[in-house]
Design a protein around this motif. Structure first.
Motif, mmCIF file in Angstrom:
data_model
loop_
_atom_site.group_PDB
_atom_site.id
_atom_site.type_symbol
_atom_site.label_atom_id
_atom_site.label_comp_id
_atom_site.label_asym_id
_atom_site.label_seq_id
_atom_site.Cartn_x
_atom_site.Cartn_y
_atom_site.Cartn_z
ATOM 1 N N ASN A 101 8.861 26.324 32.439
ATOM 2 C CA ASN A 101 10.142 26.103 32.274
ATOM 3 C C ASN A 101 10.665 25.439 33.630
ATOM 4 O O ASN A 101 11.972 25.482 33.967
ATOM 5 C CB ASN A 101 11.113 27.243 32.177
ATOM 6 C CG ASN A 101 10.771 27.973 30.858
ATOM 7 O OD1 ASN A 101 10.144 27.509 29.898
ATOM 8 N ND2 ASN A 101 11.375 29.048 30.614
ATOM 9 N N LEU A 102 9.882 24.615 34.164
ATOM 10 C CA LEU A 102 10.500 23.771 35.292
ATOM 11 C C LEU A 102 10.946 22.571 34.604
ATOM 12 O O LEU A 102 10.794 22.149 33.615
ATOM 13 C CB LEU A 102 9.229 23.443 35.991
ATOM 14 C CG LEU A 102 8.298 24.458 36.779
ATOM 15 C CD1 LEU A 102 7.385 23.986 37.540
ATOM 16 C CD2 LEU A 102 9.424 25.260 37.701
ATOM 17 N N PHE A 103 12.145 22.052 35.537
ATOM 18 C CA PHE A 103 12.894 20.943 35.220
ATOM 19 C C PHE A 103 11.827 19.495 35.424
ATOM 20 O O PHE A 103 11.567 19.425 36.551
ATOM 21 C CB PHE A 103 14.096 20.505 35.849
ATOM 22 C CG PHE A 103 15.059 21.602 35.641
ATOM 23 C CD1 PHE A 103 15.470 21.783 34.349
ATOM 24 C CD2 PHE A 103 15.487 22.530 36.479
ATOM 25 C CE1 PHE A 103 16.528 22.857 34.167
ATOM 26 C CE2 PHE A 103 16.560 23.619 36.388
ATOM 27 C CZ PHE A 103 16.947 23.637 35.184
ATOM 28 N N MET A 106 12.911 16.719 37.910
ATOM 29 C CA MET A 106 13.159 17.027 39.255
ATOM 30 C C MET A 106 11.839 17.580 40.147
ATOM 31 O O MET A 106 10.880 17.966 39.621
ATOM 32 C CB MET A 106 13.905 18.266 39.302
ATOM 33 C CG MET A 106 15.243 18.106 38.632
ATOM 34 S SD MET A 106 16.408 19.632 38.964
ATOM 35 C CE MET A 106 17.845 19.392 38.219
ATOM 36 N N VAL A 108 9.689 19.375 42.903
ATOM 37 C CA VAL A 108 9.371 20.919 43.129
ATOM 38 C C VAL A 108 10.441 21.415 43.930
ATOM 39 O O VAL A 108 11.221 22.510 43.723
ATOM 40 C CB VAL A 108 7.917 21.191 43.837
ATOM 41 C CG1 VAL A 108 7.858 22.419 44.368
ATOM 42 C CG2 VAL A 108 6.965 20.883 42.935
ATOM 43 N N ARG A 110 13.418 20.441 44.432
ATOM 44 C CA ARG A 110 14.896 20.591 43.890
ATOM 45 C C ARG A 110 14.945 21.645 42.559
ATOM 46 O O ARG A 110 15.789 22.221 42.430
ATOM 47 C CB ARG A 110 15.115 19.018 43.362
ATOM 48 C CG ARG A 110 16.571 18.975 42.837
ATOM 49 C CD ARG A 110 17.548 17.595 42.837
ATOM 50 N NE ARG A 110 18.575 17.803 42.074
ATOM 51 C CZ ARG A 110 18.650 16.886 41.118
ATOM 52 N NH1 ARG A 110 17.975 15.941 40.859
ATOM 53 N NH2 ARG A 110 19.825 17.117 40.375
ATOM 54 N N ASN A 111 13.714 21.622 42.015
ATOM 55 C CA ASN A 111 13.662 22.716 41.036
ATOM 56 C C ASN A 111 14.072 24.095 41.701
ATOM 57 O O ASN A 111 14.601 24.874 41.102
ATOM 58 C CB ASN A 111 12.134 22.710 40.537
ATOM 59 C CG ASN A 111 12.176 22.240 39.295
ATOM 60 O OD1 ASN A 111 12.394 22.707 38.173
ATOM 61 N ND2 ASN A 111 11.377 20.883 39.237
ATOM 62 N N GLU A 114 18.102 24.083 43.313
ATOM 63 C CA GLU A 114 19.077 23.744 42.298
ATOM 64 C C GLU A 114 19.978 24.815 42.051
ATOM 65 O O GLU A 114 21.247 24.905 42.361
ATOM 66 C CB GLU A 114 18.507 23.222 40.938
ATOM 67 C CG GLU A 114 19.515 22.370 39.929
ATOM 68 C CD GLU A 114 19.944 21.274 40.328
ATOM 69 O OE1 GLU A 114 21.098 20.646 39.619
ATOM 70 O OE2 GLU A 114 19.659 20.632 41.372
ATOM 71 N N PRO A 148 6.643 18.343 38.549
ATOM 72 C CA PRO A 148 5.872 19.266 38.010
ATOM 73 C C PRO A 148 4.467 18.732 37.224
ATOM 74 O O PRO A 148 3.522 19.205 37.328
ATOM 75 C CB PRO A 148 6.773 19.981 36.884
ATOM 76 C CG PRO A 148 8.253 19.909 37.467
ATOM 77 C CD PRO A 148 7.972 18.635 38.228
ATOM 78 N N GLN A 156 2.154 24.970 39.032
ATOM 79 C CA GLN A 156 3.440 25.048 38.328
ATOM 80 C C GLN A 156 3.809 26.559 38.235
ATOM 81 O O GLN A 156 5.372 26.775 38.398
ATOM 82 C CB GLN A 156 3.471 24.442 36.797
ATOM 83 C CG GLN A 156 3.145 23.033 36.684
ATOM 84 C CD GLN A 156 3.433 22.413 35.597
ATOM 85 O OE1 GLN A 156 4.499 22.572 34.859
ATOM 86 N NE2 GLN A 156 2.474 21.825 35.130
ATOM 87 N N ALA A 160 7.306 28.401 39.925
ATOM 88 C CA ALA A 160 8.396 28.747 38.872
ATOM 89 C C ALA A 160 8.892 30.489 39.783
ATOM 90 O O ALA A 160 9.694 30.801 39.920
ATOM 91 C CB ALA A 160 7.847 29.310 37.644
ATOM 92 N N ARG A 163 10.792 29.611 42.655
ATOM 93 C CA ARG A 163 12.288 29.241 42.144
ATOM 94 C C ARG A 163 13.063 30.428 41.740
ATOM 95 O O ARG A 163 14.224 30.651 42.337
ATOM 96 C CB ARG A 163 12.105 28.408 40.859
ATOM 97 C CG ARG A 163 13.622 28.076 40.240
ATOM 98 C CD ARG A 163 13.513 27.177 39.051
ATOM 99 N NE ARG A 163 12.601 27.925 38.072
ATOM 100 C CZ ARG A 163 12.558 27.340 36.988
ATOM 101 N NH1 ARG A 163 12.879 26.111 36.626
ATOM 102 N NH2 ARG A 163 11.807 28.190 35.864
#
Length: 260
Positions: A101-103, A106, A108, A110-111, A114, A148, A156, A160, A163
């Motif tokens: 579910n990474l954007f 964007m 890494v 900025r993920n 954010e 990503p 990834q 997550a 994040r």
């Protein structure tokens, strides 16, 4: 006595005719590492999704950090929670999903920055420092400016985790965090979760099929079936000498020495 940071009191959840959680009583103490195991459809992931307010409940009350999750008190009684209350409660928890579910658009960095900027109100510099701290923890300091799609699945999933940690939650929820990974990448994600467990005083609730890992990391293992806890206890007891026939039957396939 240790205070429960999560408490389910007779919580029921239905999807149509199907009862997924059946008057569930379940609690997790502050700082405890609890793994939920069980067959598909036993309600394991639903517990996590309800805690993240991604699914509602039909009956019962849940407390997180001493406050009702799906309710708020008004004039001395519990009423369904409004969006402001739910938003405040979500800050207690971070969740790592099966899919990362990474954007995708964007980097890494900025993920990770954010939500701290937009939800917690950190300035960019603070958020970047926090991103660097957690990227170092998950062993990806050199990947901050990649997207990503330039990372492996294991990388990834580690982003997550970073994040989720960047929101500084008190509780970390892991919903089968390795099930979407190629087998050779599973270890790197489990190592990061193990390190988190060893070095940080986080409450952790994990749903996993990685039984050896559950054995190593858990203070307590709960075996779910048909929306209820059939058996729970220290991992050595549940995995080595399960008391209930249903637990024995479920674990036979996982803990036999035969390759599967």
């Amino acid at each position: 006595m240790t205070q429960d940071i999560i408490r389910f009191d007779r919580v029921t959840k239905k999807f149509g005719e199907l009862t997924v959680l059946d008057a569930l009583d379940f609690s997790v103490a502050k700082g405890e590492k609890v793994t939920i195991i069980g067959p598909s459809g036993s309600g394991k992931s639903t517990v996590l999704r309800i805690l993240m307010t991604l699914e509602t409940i039909d009956d019962g009350v849940i407390h997180v950090a001493g406050k009702p999750l799906w309710h708020e008190e008004r004039d001395g009684r519990l009423v369904p929670a409004g969006e402001d209350h739910l938003r405040a409660m979500r800050k207690e928890m971070g969740m790592v999903f099966q899919q990362f579910n990474l954007f995708p658009h964007m980097t890494v960095r900025r993920n990770i920055t954010e939500a701290p900027v937009h939800v917690l109100g950190l300035d960019k510099e603070q958020a970047n420092r926090r991103a660097e701290e957690y990227l170092e923890l998950v062993g990806l300091s050199d990947q901050a400016d990649k997207f990503p799609s330039q990372l492996s699945g294991g990388q990834q999933q580690r982003v997550a985790i970073a994040r989720a940690l960047a929101m500084r939650p008190n509780i970390m929820l892991f919903d089968e965090p390795t099930s979407a990974l190629d087998p050779e990448l599973v270890g790197e994600v489990l190592n990061v979760i193990q390190r988190l467990s060893n070095e940080h005083d986080l409450t952790m609730l994990l749903v996993t099929h990685e039984m050896q890992f559950a054995k190593q990391i858990s203070d307590r293992v709960c075996f779910f079936d048909k929306g209820r806890i059939v058996e729970q206890g220290p991992p050595e007891q549940v995995f080595s000498t399960p008391r209930e026939a249903r637990t024995q039957e479920f674990l036979k396939g996982f803990l036999s020495p035969e390759p599967h």
